[in-house]
Design a protein around this motif. Structure first.
Motif, PDB file in Angstrom:
ATOM      1  N   TYR A  48       0.820  -1.339  -0.082  1.00  0.00           N
ATOM      2  CA  TYR A  48      -0.026  -0.024  -0.036  1.00  0.00           C
ATOM      3  C   TYR A  48       0.942   1.127   0.044  1.00  0.00           C
ATOM      4  O   TYR A  48       2.063   1.108   0.476  1.00  0.00           O
ATOM      5  N   SER A  71     -10.579  -4.173  12.103  1.00  0.00           N
ATOM      6  CA  SER A  71     -10.198  -3.919  10.855  1.00  0.00           C
ATOM      7  C   SER A  71     -11.712  -3.643  10.187  1.00  0.00           C
ATOM      8  O   SER A  71     -12.566  -4.645   9.981  1.00  0.00           O
ATOM      9  N   ILE A 108      -9.339  -0.460   5.587  1.00  0.00           N
ATOM     10  CA  ILE A 108      -8.816  -0.697   4.243  1.00  0.00           C
ATOM     11  C   ILE A 108      -9.743  -0.760   3.038  1.00  0.00           C
ATOM     12  O   ILE A 108     -10.761  -1.438   2.869  1.00  0.00           O
ATOM     13  N   ARG A 135      -5.809   2.628   4.889  1.00  0.00           N
ATOM     14  CA  ARG A 135      -5.022   1.988   3.836  1.00  0.00           C
ATOM     15  C   ARG A 135      -5.720   1.787   2.760  1.00  0.00           C
ATOM     16  O   ARG A 135      -6.795   1.604   2.787  1.00  0.00           O
ATOM     17  N   GLY A 152      -8.924  -8.089   1.167  1.00  0.00           N
ATOM     18  CA  GLY A 152      -8.800  -6.947   2.174  1.00  0.00           C
ATOM     19  C   GLY A 152      -8.642  -7.761   3.827  1.00  0.00           C
ATOM     20  O   GLY A 152      -7.968  -7.177   4.476  1.00  0.00           O
TER      21      GLY A 152
END
Length: 327
Positions: A48, A71, A108, A135, A152
């Motif tokens: 990334y 996340s 993400i 990210r 992801g």
């Protein structure tokens, strides 16, 4: 030849033809697929960009120990217009939670081969909030929503992992409800548990505003889901699902479907593996700009539902707990 003899002969030939077709289908499906998915990931998809230092950094792996509480995986295909409001709502909630509870998180954004400004938009958030919190995983080509969510998930650092649609149709603060249900199952990321957002309680309101044709498609899809795959849950398609790290690792490393029907395969495996699962009502409203076309998308998903059932039933796909080969 009597009528009875003709009838029996017809049954015999029909059975023979059916057997030949079935055997052919089994042979074809086993030759076209592998028992475990081969998860392809291009070299540039393994890193990334940190926009603050203009450096590419390697993503962690779901095989690693977690370093954050949550996340959030946001699959995005050409979502430049719809995603800002979702990210703003999401970050407002997560920032408040992090300050009040010493809560750590990351988002993400997985751009699924987008051709608009989705990546540039996401990188603005990454620059503002830093890559510790936001990210961007840019896929080289369009894989489908399931493929984007999978990569992801495999790149996440959280003890628990949520995937949420980029359109912001689900009220993000309803994550509290999902967490409550998850904690009622267990409070350890090392144990399997899944909680899914559900719009089943809104079905009657939806019927009142939809055409008869769309209502027919909805009921037909629900029946096919029940017939071929998932029987204990009412809403398989809501894009708001929370998993422990253990469950995410176990499921997303063995799933095959990368298009819209991936939710069904996910929950089919949840049932087959007897992973604890809860369904929680969430606040949801329809957002314009859906990539689904009513008839052809549902037709493709219907075919996918049959293939999910058929391939697992004949052993072309295996239900296992080990990870597949990754290229």
């Amino acid at each position: 030849m009597t009528l009875a003899e003709i009838f029996l002969m017809s049954i015999y030939y029909a059975s023979a033809v059916f057997t030949v077709i079935l055997i052919s289908l089994v042979i074809i499906q086993k030759s076209l697929t592998t028992p475990l998915p081969v998860i392809k990931r291009h070299k540039q998809e393994k890193t990334y960009l940190d926009p603050n230092i203009l450096k590419n950094i390697e993503f962690p792996s779901i095989e690693d120990e977690p370093t954050l509480d949550l996340s959030v995986i946001v699959p995005a295909y050409n979502e430049e217009e719809r995603m800002p409001s979702m990210l703003d709502e999401c970050l407002e909630y997560l920032e408040a939670k992090s300050k009040a509870e010493n809560f750590t998180y990351e988002i993400i954004v997985v751009s699924d081969g987008s051709s608009d400004g989705t990546v540039a938009l996401a990188l603005k958030y990454s620059k503002r909030y830093t890559v510790e919190k936001v990210r961007v995983l840019e896929l080289v080509e369009n894989r489908g929503k399931g493929g984007a969510v999978r990569l992801g998930m495999l790149s996440a650092r959280g003890r628990n992992l949520l995937f949420a649609d980029a359109d912001g149709a689900t009220k993000f603060s309803d994550l509290d409800k999902l967490y409550d249900a998850l904690n009622n199952i267990n409070n350890s990321w090392k144990r399997d548990a899944v909680v899914i957002g559900s719009r089943a309680h809104l079905e009657q309101d939806a019927i009142a505003t939809r055409s008869a044709f769309r209502t027919f498609l909805m009921y037909g899809f629900h029946f096919l889901v029940w017939l071929f795959a998932v029987r204990s849950l009412k809403d398989t398609q809501c894009g708001f699902k929370l998993l422990t790290r253990s469950a995410a690792k176990k499921l997303f490393t063995v799933m095959h479907v990368e298009r819209w029907a991936f939710d069904v395969e996910l929950l089919y495996l949840v049932e087959q593996l007897h992973i604890p699962v809860r369904e929680v009502a969430v606040t949801w409203h329809e957002i314009d700009g859906s990539k689904l076309t009513p008839f052809w998308s549902w037709l493709q998903m219907g075919v996918d539902l049959f293939l999910i059932w058929f391939r697992y039933t004949i052993g072309a796909w295996e239900i296992v707990r080990t990870k597949p080969h990754t290229e």
